[in-house]
Design an enzyme around this catalytic site. Structure first.
Site, mmCIF file in Angstrom:
data_model
loop_
_atom_site.group_PDB
_atom_site.id
_atom_site.type_symbol
_atom_site.label_atom_id
_atom_site.label_comp_id
_atom_site.label_asym_id
_atom_site.label_seq_id
_atom_site.Cartn_x
_atom_site.Cartn_y
_atom_site.Cartn_z
ATOM 1 N N ARG A 155 10.134 -9.370 5.142
ATOM 2 C CA ARG A 155 9.292 -8.457 5.936
ATOM 3 C C ARG A 155 9.988 -8.064 7.241
ATOM 4 N NH1 ARG A 155 7.400 -9.121 1.785
ATOM 5 N NH2 ARG A 155 5.246 -9.421 1.172
ATOM 6 N N SER A 212 -1.809 -7.930 4.069
ATOM 7 C CA SER A 212 -1.702 -9.246 4.719
ATOM 8 C C SER A 212 -1.619 -9.055 6.224
ATOM 9 C CB SER A 212 -0.443 -9.970 4.249
ATOM 10 O OG SER A 212 -0.487 -10.113 2.856
ATOM 11 N N GLU A 307 1.677 -9.292 10.841
ATOM 12 C CA GLU A 307 2.599 -8.422 10.092
ATOM 13 C C GLU A 307 2.454 -6.954 10.517
ATOM 14 O OE1 GLU A 307 2.948 -9.117 5.706
ATOM 15 O OE2 GLU A 307 2.726 -6.949 5.616
HETATM 16 C C1 LIG Z 1 -4.234 -2.881 0.875
HETATM 17 C C2 LIG Z 1 -2.835 -3.063 1.403
HETATM 18 C C3 LIG Z 1 -1.905 -3.808 0.692
HETATM 19 C C4 LIG Z 1 -0.595 -3.970 1.168
HETATM 20 N N1 LIG Z 1 0.284 -4.717 0.440
HETATM 21 C C5 LIG Z 1 1.562 -4.884 0.878
HETATM 22 C C6 LIG Z 1 2.489 -5.663 0.120
HETATM 23 O O1 LIG Z 1 2.185 -6.195 -0.940
HETATM 24 N N2 LIG Z 1 3.749 -5.795 0.609
HETATM 25 C C7 LIG Z 1 4.152 -5.203 1.778
HETATM 26 O O2 LIG Z 1 5.326 -5.360 2.150
HETATM 27 N N3 LIG Z 1 3.280 -4.461 2.512
HETATM 28 C C8 LIG Z 1 2.007 -4.293 2.096
HETATM 29 N N4 LIG Z 1 1.113 -3.560 2.836
HETATM 30 C C9 LIG Z 1 1.550 -2.988 4.125
HETATM 31 C C10 LIG Z 1 1.967 -1.492 4.063
HETATM 32 O O3 LIG Z 1 1.446 -0.880 2.938
HETATM 33 C C11 LIG Z 1 3.486 -1.301 4.082
HETATM 34 O O4 LIG Z 1 4.030 -1.893 5.229
HETATM 35 C C12 LIG Z 1 3.872 0.188 4.067
HETATM 36 O O5 LIG Z 1 5.275 0.297 3.921
HETATM 37 C C13 LIG Z 1 3.441 0.943 5.311
HETATM 38 O O6 LIG Z 1 3.672 2.325 5.068
HETATM 39 P P1 LIG Z 1 2.948 3.421 5.946
HETATM 40 O O7 LIG Z 1 3.522 4.736 5.593
HETATM 41 O O8 LIG Z 1 1.489 3.288 5.809
HETATM 42 O O9 LIG Z 1 3.431 2.993 7.395
HETATM 43 P P2 LIG Z 1 2.569 3.072 8.739
HETATM 44 O O10 LIG Z 1 1.487 2.076 8.689
HETATM 45 O O11 LIG Z 1 2.210 4.472 9.038
HETATM 46 O O12 LIG Z 1 3.666 2.566 9.777
HETATM 47 C C14 LIG Z 1 4.083 1.227 9.760
HETATM 48 C C15 LIG Z 1 5.226 1.054 10.774
HETATM 49 O O13 LIG Z 1 6.350 1.767 10.324
HETATM 50 C C16 LIG Z 1 6.699 2.786 11.269
HETATM 51 N N5 LIG Z 1 7.060 3.973 10.508
HETATM 52 C C17 LIG Z 1 6.373 4.596 9.530
HETATM 53 N N6 LIG Z 1 7.070 5.625 9.039
HETATM 54 C C18 LIG Z 1 8.248 5.650 9.711
HETATM 55 C C19 LIG Z 1 9.404 6.473 9.663
HETATM 56 N N7 LIG Z 1 9.527 7.483 8.808
HETATM 57 N N8 LIG Z 1 10.417 6.197 10.522
HETATM 58 C C20 LIG Z 1 10.336 5.171 11.405
HETATM 59 N N9 LIG Z 1 9.265 4.365 11.496
HETATM 60 C C21 LIG Z 1 8.240 4.594 10.654
HETATM 61 C C22 LIG Z 1 5.465 3.009 12.126
HETATM 62 O O14 LIG Z 1 5.814 3.473 13.405
HETATM 63 C C23 LIG Z 1 4.880 1.618 12.158
HETATM 64 O O15 LIG Z 1 5.550 0.841 13.127
HETATM 65 C C24 LIG Z 1 -0.219 -3.376 2.388
HETATM 66 C C25 LIG Z 1 -1.151 -2.628 3.106
HETATM 67 C C26 LIG Z 1 -2.451 -2.477 2.621
HETATM 68 C C27 LIG Z 1 -3.440 -1.661 3.399
#
Ligand SMILES: Cc1cc2nc3c(=O)[nH]c(=O)nc-3n(C[C@H](O)[C@H](O)[C@H](O)COP(=O)(O)OP(=O)(O)OC[C@H]3O[C@@H](n4cnc5c(N)ncnc54)[C@H](O)[C@@H]3O)c2cc1C
Length: 314
Positions: A155, A212, A307
């Site tokens: 992570r 998580s 996280e």
């Molecule tokens: C129901 C649920 C289940 C999940 N299960 C998992 C799992 O099994 N494993 C896991 O690893 N994660 C999991 N996650 C967490 C999440 O889905 C991941 O971390 C995902 O990659 C976040 O993507 P996002 O586009 O929503 O990012 P955001 O939430 O929009 O952003 C997350 C972070 O990344 C940065 N960011 C986003 N896009 C960019 C970009 N293009 N350039 C630079 N920085 C950027 C943001 O500034 C922020 O700091 C889960 C979340 C939920 C709600």
């Protein structure tokens, strides 16, 4: 006016001072540079599935990443940051591109996948990332970081440890496998995830979360020996990974737990997810997170590290 509660999966967060929608790579670069010049309170946002934002964001500027496009060349697949991760996994499976089938059901954008090196069920995205196209904040220019320079860990990546900027696109190198097998593995994983409230479903409050909320702590072997014998443990090099969910439940905080009067609660399906039961504030989410951290620290002497990215929250 749009509040971050409408753009994040845990559905908390106030209205930002400025919100810019980037539909093309050129816009993404221009908007990022614009907000960097204006303020140090800015946020690059994908699907908001790993963000807990403050109820007051009036001094924040937010750039929403909505860039699209997928190209295949010389065995490499390049994906623009705003593509939806789940749809990309489907496409990979259909093409027999092996390596991300167990990451099905994770919400978010492709651009966010390297940030915390998304992982689940024995796979991590870092194993198939060839390189990341990155607008570097310090350099003010677009560079390409090969996998080895992304510093991937559990992570974790350099992008979480201070290499500030914007992921513009991600290039993947996949293995080859039978599409039917990949699709079947994804279906299996998604069914498992659903049973734990880890697949987004707007009618199920257990999924109004960031997944998580805490990372599984990694401790020394000697410390791990002080824990009860039934504490789940996995060897990671010469250290030991513990189950944050187990620590929370054994500290007395069961599934469904909420502080009195609060609309934030531990998921009824998974002790590691903090959820919004409808109308929760960011303050309530953070209060519950702090309470969980204190309770686990008092009981086991382990510090749980959040996280999700906390925006405007100290
Ligand atoms: C129901 C649920 C289940 C999940 N299960 C998992 C799992 O099994 N494993 C896991 O690893 N994660 C999991 N996650 C967490 C999440 O889905 C991941 O971390 C995902 O990659 C976040 O993507 P996002 O586009 O929503 O990012 P955001 O939430 O929009 O952003 C997350 C972070 O990344 C940065 N960011 C986003 N896009 C960019 C970009 N293009 N350039 C630079 N920085 C950027 C943001 O500034 C922020 O700091 C889960 C979340 C939920 C709600």
């Amino acid at each position: 006016m749009t509040r971050l509660s409408e753009l994040t999966t845990i559905r908390v967060g106030g209205e930002p001072g400025k919100l810019l929608f980037a539909d093309t790579k050129e816009e993404l670069v221009t908007f990022a540079k614009q907000v960097w010049a204006d303020t140090d309170k800015w946020l690059i946002l994908g699907c908001g599935s790993n963000v807990v934002a403050s109820d007051d964001l009036s001094d924040y500027q937010v750039v929403l990443v909505e860039t699209k496009g997928i190209s295949v060349e010389g065995g490499l697949v390049t994906v623009q940051a705003g593509e939806i991760w789940g749809s990309f996994v489907d496409l990979a499976n259909q093409n027999g591109w092996a390596g991300i089938e167990s990451l099905a059901g994770i919400p978010g954008t492709v651009g966010a996948s390297p940030i915390q090196n998304i992982g689940a069920y024995g796979q991590e995205v870092s194993s198939v990332i060839e390189s990341v196209e990155f607008l570097d904040y310090e350099l003010g220019e677009v560079i390409v970081l090969d996998n080895e320079f992304c510093g991937f860990g559990y992570r974790d990546s350099v992008f979480k440890r201070g290499r500030v900027g914007v992921v513009l696109s991600v290039t993947f190198r996949f293995g080859k496998a039978d599409p039917a097998e990949l699709i079947s593995r994804s279906e299996e994983v998604v069914a498992l995830r659903r049973s734990k409230g880890m697949v987004l479903d707007k009618s199920d409050h257990d999924t109004w979360s960031c997944g998580s909320f805490f990372m599984n702590p990694i401790v020394s072997e000697s410390f791990a020996r002080t824990l009860p014998l039934d504490a789940p443990q996995w060897e990671v090099g010469d250290q030991v990974k513990l189950s944050a969910a187990w620590l929370i439940e054994q500290a007395g905080l069961s599934k469904g737990y909420a502080l009195p009067g609060s609309k934030a609660a531990i998921s009824t399906k998974h002790a590691l997810a903090i959820t919004n039961r409808g109308g929760a504030t960011s303050k309530e989410v953070v209060e519950l997170a702090r309470y969980i951290q204190e309770t686990v620290a008092n009981r086991f002497g382990v510090s749980l590290v959040p996280e999700p990215n906390l925006i405007g929250i100290s």
